[in-house]
Design a protein around this motif. Structure first.
Motif, mmCIF file in Angstrom:
data_model
loop_
_atom_site.group_PDB
_atom_site.id
_atom_site.type_symbol
_atom_site.label_atom_id
_atom_site.label_comp_id
_atom_site.label_asym_id
_atom_site.label_seq_id
_atom_site.Cartn_x
_atom_site.Cartn_y
_atom_site.Cartn_z
ATOM 1 N N ARG A 210 -0.398 10.539 6.203
ATOM 2 C CA ARG A 210 0.704 10.412 5.239
ATOM 3 C C ARG A 210 0.808 9.007 4.664
ATOM 4 O O ARG A 210 1.069 8.828 3.472
ATOM 5 C CB ARG A 210 2.016 10.783 5.922
ATOM 6 N N ARG A 211 0.578 8.003 5.494
ATOM 7 C CA ARG A 211 0.778 6.620 5.075
ATOM 8 C C ARG A 211 -0.462 6.001 4.433
ATOM 9 O O ARG A 211 -0.339 5.147 3.547
ATOM 10 C CB ARG A 211 1.203 5.761 6.269
ATOM 11 N N PHE A 212 -1.648 6.405 4.896
ATOM 12 C CA PHE A 212 -2.870 5.715 4.467
ATOM 13 C C PHE A 212 -3.913 6.649 3.858
ATOM 14 O O PHE A 212 -4.351 6.441 2.723
ATOM 15 C CB PHE A 212 -3.500 4.969 5.657
ATOM 16 N N PHE A 213 -4.340 7.647 4.604
ATOM 17 C CA PHE A 213 -5.503 8.420 4.204
ATOM 18 C C PHE A 213 -5.292 9.132 2.874
ATOM 19 O O PHE A 213 -6.124 9.018 1.959
ATOM 20 C CB PHE A 213 -5.882 9.426 5.291
ATOM 21 N N SER A 214 -4.205 9.849 2.724
ATOM 22 C CA SER A 214 -3.952 10.570 1.471
ATOM 23 C C SER A 214 -3.633 9.630 0.305
ATOM 24 O O SER A 214 -4.254 9.736 -0.763
ATOM 25 C CB SER A 214 -2.830 11.596 1.662
ATOM 26 N N PRO A 215 -2.708 8.687 0.451
ATOM 27 C CA PRO A 215 -2.383 7.806 -0.682
ATOM 28 C C PRO A 215 -3.548 6.955 -1.161
ATOM 29 O O PRO A 215 -3.649 6.656 -2.355
ATOM 30 C CB PRO A 215 -1.251 6.928 -0.136
ATOM 31 N N LEU A 216 -4.424 6.543 -0.245
ATOM 32 C CA LEU A 216 -5.521 5.649 -0.610
ATOM 33 C C LEU A 216 -6.815 6.388 -0.931
ATOM 34 O O LEU A 216 -7.846 5.764 -1.156
ATOM 35 C CB LEU A 216 -5.774 4.641 0.528
ATOM 36 N N GLY A 217 -6.772 7.719 -0.970
ATOM 37 C CA GLY A 217 -7.969 8.481 -1.293
ATOM 38 C C GLY A 217 -9.023 8.451 -0.201
ATOM 39 O O GLY A 217 -10.216 8.596 -0.481
ATOM 40 N N MET A 218 -8.587 8.291 1.057
ATOM 41 C CA MET A 218 -9.510 8.246 2.194
ATOM 42 C C MET A 218 -9.763 9.687 2.666
ATOM 43 O O MET A 218 -9.376 10.088 3.756
ATOM 44 C CB MET A 218 -8.918 7.375 3.302
ATOM 45 N N ARG A 219 -10.439 10.452 1.830
ATOM 46 C CA ARG A 219 -10.557 11.888 2.042
ATOM 47 C C ARG A 219 -11.465 12.276 3.204
ATOM 48 O O ARG A 219 -11.422 13.413 3.667
ATOM 49 C CB ARG A 219 -11.040 12.556 0.756
ATOM 50 N N HIS A 220 -12.284 11.362 3.662
ATOM 51 C CA HIS A 220 -13.220 11.695 4.733
ATOM 52 C C HIS A 220 -12.852 11.007 6.051
ATOM 53 O O HIS A 220 -13.685 10.921 6.954
ATOM 54 C CB HIS A 220 -14.638 11.323 4.313
ATOM 55 N N THR A 221 -11.602 10.554 6.145
ATOM 56 C CA THR A 221 -11.152 9.823 7.321
ATOM 57 C C THR A 221 -10.134 10.647 8.098
ATOM 58 O O THR A 221 -9.303 11.331 7.508
ATOM 59 C CB THR A 221 -10.523 8.486 6.891
ATOM 60 N N PHE A 274 -8.935 1.024 2.661
ATOM 61 C CA PHE A 274 -7.810 0.570 3.479
ATOM 62 C C PHE A 274 -7.736 -0.947 3.513
ATOM 63 O O PHE A 274 -6.665 -1.540 3.305
ATOM 64 C CB PHE A 274 -7.925 1.118 4.904
ATOM 65 N N GLN A 275 -8.859 -1.593 3.788
ATOM 66 C CA GLN A 275 -8.855 -3.054 3.894
ATOM 67 C C GLN A 275 -8.489 -3.716 2.571
ATOM 68 O O GLN A 275 -7.802 -4.738 2.544
ATOM 69 C CB GLN A 275 -10.219 -3.543 4.381
ATOM 70 N N ARG A 276 -8.938 -3.136 1.476
ATOM 71 C CA ARG A 276 -8.607 -3.677 0.152
ATOM 72 C C ARG A 276 -7.094 -3.605 -0.089
ATOM 73 O O ARG A 276 -6.468 -4.587 -0.517
ATOM 74 C CB ARG A 276 -9.368 -2.910 -0.922
ATOM 75 N N ALA A 277 -6.506 -2.458 0.201
ATOM 76 C CA ALA A 277 -5.072 -2.292 0.001
ATOM 77 C C ALA A 277 -4.274 -3.215 0.919
ATOM 78 O O ALA A 277 -3.265 -3.804 0.498
ATOM 79 C CB ALA A 277 -4.681 -0.834 0.248
ATOM 80 N N PHE A 278 -4.746 -3.354 2.153
ATOM 81 C CA PHE A 278 -4.048 -4.225 3.097
ATOM 82 C C PHE A 278 -4.067 -5.674 2.614
ATOM 83 O O PHE A 278 -3.018 -6.325 2.534
ATOM 84 C CB PHE A 278 -4.685 -4.115 4.483
ATOM 85 N N ARG A 279 -5.247 -6.171 2.285
ATOM 86 C CA ARG A 279 -5.377 -7.581 1.893
ATOM 87 C C ARG A 279 -4.676 -7.888 0.572
ATOM 88 O O ARG A 279 -4.262 -9.016 0.336
ATOM 89 C CB ARG A 279 -6.854 -7.962 1.805
ATOM 90 N N GLN A 280 -4.534 -6.898 -0.271
ATOM 91 C CA GLN A 280 -3.872 -7.121 -1.559
ATOM 92 C C GLN A 280 -2.371 -6.855 -1.495
ATOM 93 O O GLN A 280 -1.696 -6.819 -2.522
ATOM 94 C CB GLN A 280 -4.539 -6.263 -2.631
ATOM 95 N N GLY A 281 -1.843 -6.716 -0.283
ATOM 96 C CA GLY A 281 -0.411 -6.606 -0.103
ATOM 97 C C GLY A 281 0.201 -5.305 -0.563
ATOM 98 O O GLY A 281 1.409 -5.234 -0.827
#
Length: 371
Positions: A210-221, A274-281
């Motif tokens: 809900r928080r990461f995989f779906s919003p960030l397009g992490m479809r294979h995680t 994920f790392q890109r979104a994290f580092r870019q705040g």
């Protein structure tokens, strides 16, 4: 860092290197990246590596990928797909920590909340010594002094352990350090996962989605949670020696012993997102990021600049490792660039300690200017 027997790979690198040029944003300077395929081939040639896959992303776009070696030992099984899933190991901790810090941002808990308040059962049942002193901040920064649960009591490959079982296993061990002193223990992140589940009313796997995989397009995680759950799809198999020294397939790892401490399965594309979104705040504000990106009390900061020196600087990279695999993701401080790599191994524990250096050398071949 280690998670359920997983040891982290800490890597840092500077992005300046050979052609071809990478895609850049309209206002940012272009970034050059070396030949990722050749880098993977060279990494496998360093010895006792079954297979390696890696990819580089700049401003969210893949600018290079590679796959070398084979899926199985002795060249069997064909090549590992460059898009294959793999265990990210202790990189999972950054997701658990980010979910907790989002709850802090939302006012659902405080960094100074005591463990005994959030999970009263661990105090009432004496599952965590000094639970009335340990704070959320201590758990996040690995300064709780809680022993690690990894050991004979959590080694059954077929048992579905509950998080509370792992905490109970840790209680049987002596406290290694006082509260407030850094000591690496995966139990901290099992407890943080339990806190997330209690405050949200959902499983940790569901919260990650809900928080990461779906919003960030992490479809294979995904986060496997059962002993029988493994890596979906064709992927690289790692190997470890048995008592006789014979290499045995170590692909099966009991996922119920990993959870929020190291259980996520991902791809180079997804972990980079994920790392890109994290580092870019985009996930938590900078003030909360510092809780997990700044050195814990008593810890020295990582070297600045990476192996090449100069700019742009890369944040200290995170990784995860166990007998049979090592995975690492390196992200620039501004989040523009990610290098994600997964390596499957056929080596003993002593030699596994050299893999971080080999990955650092791979980073240099991609990102450092040549003389």
């Amino acid at each position: 860092m280690r998670v359920a027997g997983l040891a982290s790979v800490a890597c840092a690198a500077l992005i300046l290197g050979a052609a071809p040029p990478a895609t850049a944003s309209a206002t940012a300077a272009p970034i050059k990246v070396g030949d990722v395929q050749k880098a993977m081939e060279d990494l496998v040639k360093t010895g006792h590596i079954v297979g390696a896959i890696g990819a580089v992303y700049v401003d969210g776009k893949q600018v290079g990928k590679g796959s070398a070696g084979s899926r199985l030992l002795d060249g069997k099984g064909g090549a590992i797909p460059a898009t294959a899933r793999y265990r990210i190991g202790s990189q999972t901790k950054s997701m658990t920590a980010t979910a907790v810090l989002q709850l802090v941002e939302d006012g659902k808990l405080s960094l100074d909340d005591k463990l005994s308040k959030l999970l009263p059962e661990v105090a009432e049942k004496d599952l965590v010594e000094r639970a009335d002193e340990i704070t959320v901040r201590n758990l996040l920064q690995l300064t709780s002094g809680i022993p690690d649960y990894v050991g004979p009591d959590t080694s059954d490959p077929d048992r579905n352990y509950r998080p509370i079982d792992l905490v109970a296993a840790a209680r049987k061990k002596a406290r290694p350090v006082d509260v407030g002193t850094f000591n690496y223990s995966n139990t901290n992140y099992i407890l943080l996962g339990m806190i997330i589940e209690k405050l949200t009313g959902r499983s940790l796997a569901a919260e990650f989605d809900r928080r990461f995989f779906s919003p960030l397009g992490m479809r294979h995680t995904y986060l496997p949670t059962k002993s029988s759950e493994g890596i979906k799809g064709p992927h690289g198999h790692g190997y470890a020696p048995d008592e006789s020294g014979t290499m045995r397939d170590a692909d099966h790892i009991n996922a119920s012993t990993l959870l929020g401490a190291g259980g996520v399965v991902s791809t180079t594309h997804d972990i980079s997102a994920f790392q890109r979104a994290f580092r870019q705040g985009k996930l938590i504000p900078a003030s909360l990021m510092k809780v997990i990106t700044d050195p814990a009390p008593g810890q020295s900061p990582p070297p600045a600049g990476g192996p090449c020196g100069g700019k742009p600087e890369f944040a200290a990279g995170g990784g995860g490792s166990a007998p049979g695999f090592t995975a690492a993701t390196l992200t620039s401080s501004d989040g523009r660039v990610q290098f994600a790599v997964s390596v499957t191994l056929a080596m003993d524990n002593a030699e596994r300690g050299t893999v971080s250096t080999r990955i650092t050398n791979t980073l240099k071949s991609l990102f450092c200017p040549t003389a």
